[in-house]
Design an enzyme around this catalytic site. Structure first.
Site, short mmCIF file in Angstrom:
data_model
loop_
_atom_site.label_atom_id
_atom_site.label_comp_id
_atom_site.label_asym_id
_atom_site.label_seq_id
_atom_site.Cartn_x
_atom_site.Cartn_y
_atom_site.Cartn_z
N GLY A 153 -10.68 -3.96 6.01
CA GLY A 153 -9.41 -4.67 6.03
C GLY A 153 -8.38 -4.07 6.96
N CYS A 154 -7.11 -4.40 6.69
CA CYS A 154 -6.02 -4.07 7.60
C CYS A 154 -5.79 -2.57 7.75
CB CYS A 154 -4.74 -4.74 7.13
SG CYS A 154 -4.80 -6.54 7.14
N ASN A 155 -6.20 -1.78 6.78
CA ASN A 155 -6.02 -0.33 6.87
C ASN A 155 -7.05 0.34 7.76
OD1 ASN A 155 -7.32 -1.19 4.12
ND2 ASN A 155 -8.36 0.71 4.67
N MET A 369 -2.00 -0.38 5.73
CA MET A 369 -2.30 -0.66 4.33
C MET A 369 -3.21 -1.88 4.24
SD MET A 369 0.86 -1.66 5.48
CE MET A 369 1.96 -0.38 4.93
#
Length: 382
Positions: A153-155, A369
């Site tokens: 994901g975005c992290n 995050m």
């Protein structure tokens, strides 16, 4: 503020900064097509006032997207999961290749210098991975080692940067690149629900690459950065000093990409409470990152935070006591590109370099995050 460099940040037995990985360049790429939020609403045929308000109050002005093709009546076609996977493969490779070449040009390096390629993506699944496809696409040496970070994901951009900086330190003088390629439009589901509206209003397509090298005062002997190098205006790029993570197990389902049986495809979900979860833990992870360094938050000159969305940014600003100026690049990237998932913070880093405000000795904090729910941070110094 000056920090003792022979044993930096008070870490017993820590290597000298010259043995830390240094960022020597960055490059980004996006699709040619971009849309304002009203244009996306029109293209997707969204009339629901509540859904429209989500799009129009997102603090996003434009996004680069690959929208579904038009049918014979001029309407957007419905894309099957197979179509979406094909879209991801095509555009992640194409954008990724352009971002990698831009990064190498800015670093003053060539494809022949590349020794390790780590590719990050969450918006599609590929076997062999994106790294193998990029190596074939660009004719990179077959002996280049590679790794793929998929589904975090975005992290994940900072997760990859942490691991690859270790590779760089173990292979001094050798060039490594972390490449984040996210064709977020390959993860869209259009069904009129508020769940999908939040996702469809937020994410954009884009790729970003960052080059690392360790060893010597400027990474590999004299600074070989191209125009702007890794630091802007000829300044050598920052060293990656340390990382800190924080996972929130009780919020493990708050951000997820899972199978929607009704739609017969994958669908991304964002819990409305996630900005408050992120905000409540931002202070915890930053304090851990700075613990034992002698640094205060006020000593950090540059904050490069993931462009996760307006409410997420606001929560981080409030909980860390930051100013709007501190997150100007974060909000600027959100405004101009939307949430670019794992590569968002690198778009902000590129803007910081172009701005030319980083000075020797400056400290910076990188923060991402994403699902887990997870916050990742890195402390850097120019």
């Amino acid at each position: 503020m000056t920090v003792e460099l022979t044993r930096p940040l008070g870490l017993p037995g820590a290597p000298a900064p010259a043995d830390r990985a240094m960022i020597i360049g960055v490059g980004t790429a996006v699709p040619a097509t971009s849309y304002s939020q009203p244009q996306v609403l029109e293209a997707l045929g969204i009339d629901d006032p509540k859904v429209r308000s989500v799009f129009l109050n997102s603090a996003i002005e434009r996004r680069h997207l690959v929208l579904p093709p038009l049918d014979e009546n001029g309407a957007r076609r419905s894309e099957s999961q197979g179509d979406l996977l094909d879209k991801h493969k095509e555009h992640a490779v194409e954008m990724g290749a352009r971002a990698l070449l831009a990064c190498l040009e800015r670093s003053g390096r060539t494809l022949a210098d590349l020794r390790h390629l780590c590719c990050v993506t969450t918006t599609g699944f590929l076997t062999p991975g994106l790294s193998a496809l990029i190596i074939r696409e660009l004719g990179i040496d077959r002996h280049c080692s590679r790794s793929d970070v998929v589904g975090m994901g975005c992290n994940a951009g900072l997760n990859a940067l942490n691991v690859v900086s270790g590779w760089a330190v173990a292979n001094p003088g050798d060039l490594a690149v972390v490449l984040c390629a996210e064709a977020c439009s390959s993860a869209y589901t259009v069904d009129g629900t508020m769940r999908t509206a939040v996702v469809n209003s937020l994410f954009g397509d884009g790729a970003a690459a960052v080059a690392l090298v360790a060893g010597g005062p400027d990474g590999d002997g004299p600074d070989r950065g191209g125009p702007g190098g890794g630091g802007g205006r000829g300044l050598p790029g920052p060293r990656l000093l340390r990382f800190a993570s924080c996972i929130v197990p009780e919020a493990v389902d708050a951000m997820r990409y899972d199978w929607d049986r009704e739609q017969n495809r994958f669908s991304f979900f964002l819990d409305p409470q996630i900005p408050y979860v992120v905000g409540a833990h931002a202070e915890i992870v930053v304090d851990r990152l700075l613990s034992g360094t002698g640094l205060l938050r006020s000593d950090i000159a540059h904050w490069l935070v993931h462009s996760g969305g307006k409410k997420v940014i606001d929560a981080v600003v409030v909980n860390l006591g930051l100013s709007r100026y501190d997150v100007r690049h974060t909000t600027g990237v959100l405004r101009d590109y939307g949430n670019l998932s794992s590569g968002s913070f690198l778009f902000s880093y590129e803007r910081l370099l172009d701005e030319g405000t980083a000075m020797p000795g400056d400290f910076g904090v990188l923060m991402t995050m994403g699902p887990g729910s997870t916050l990742e941070t890195a402390l850097v110094q120019w």
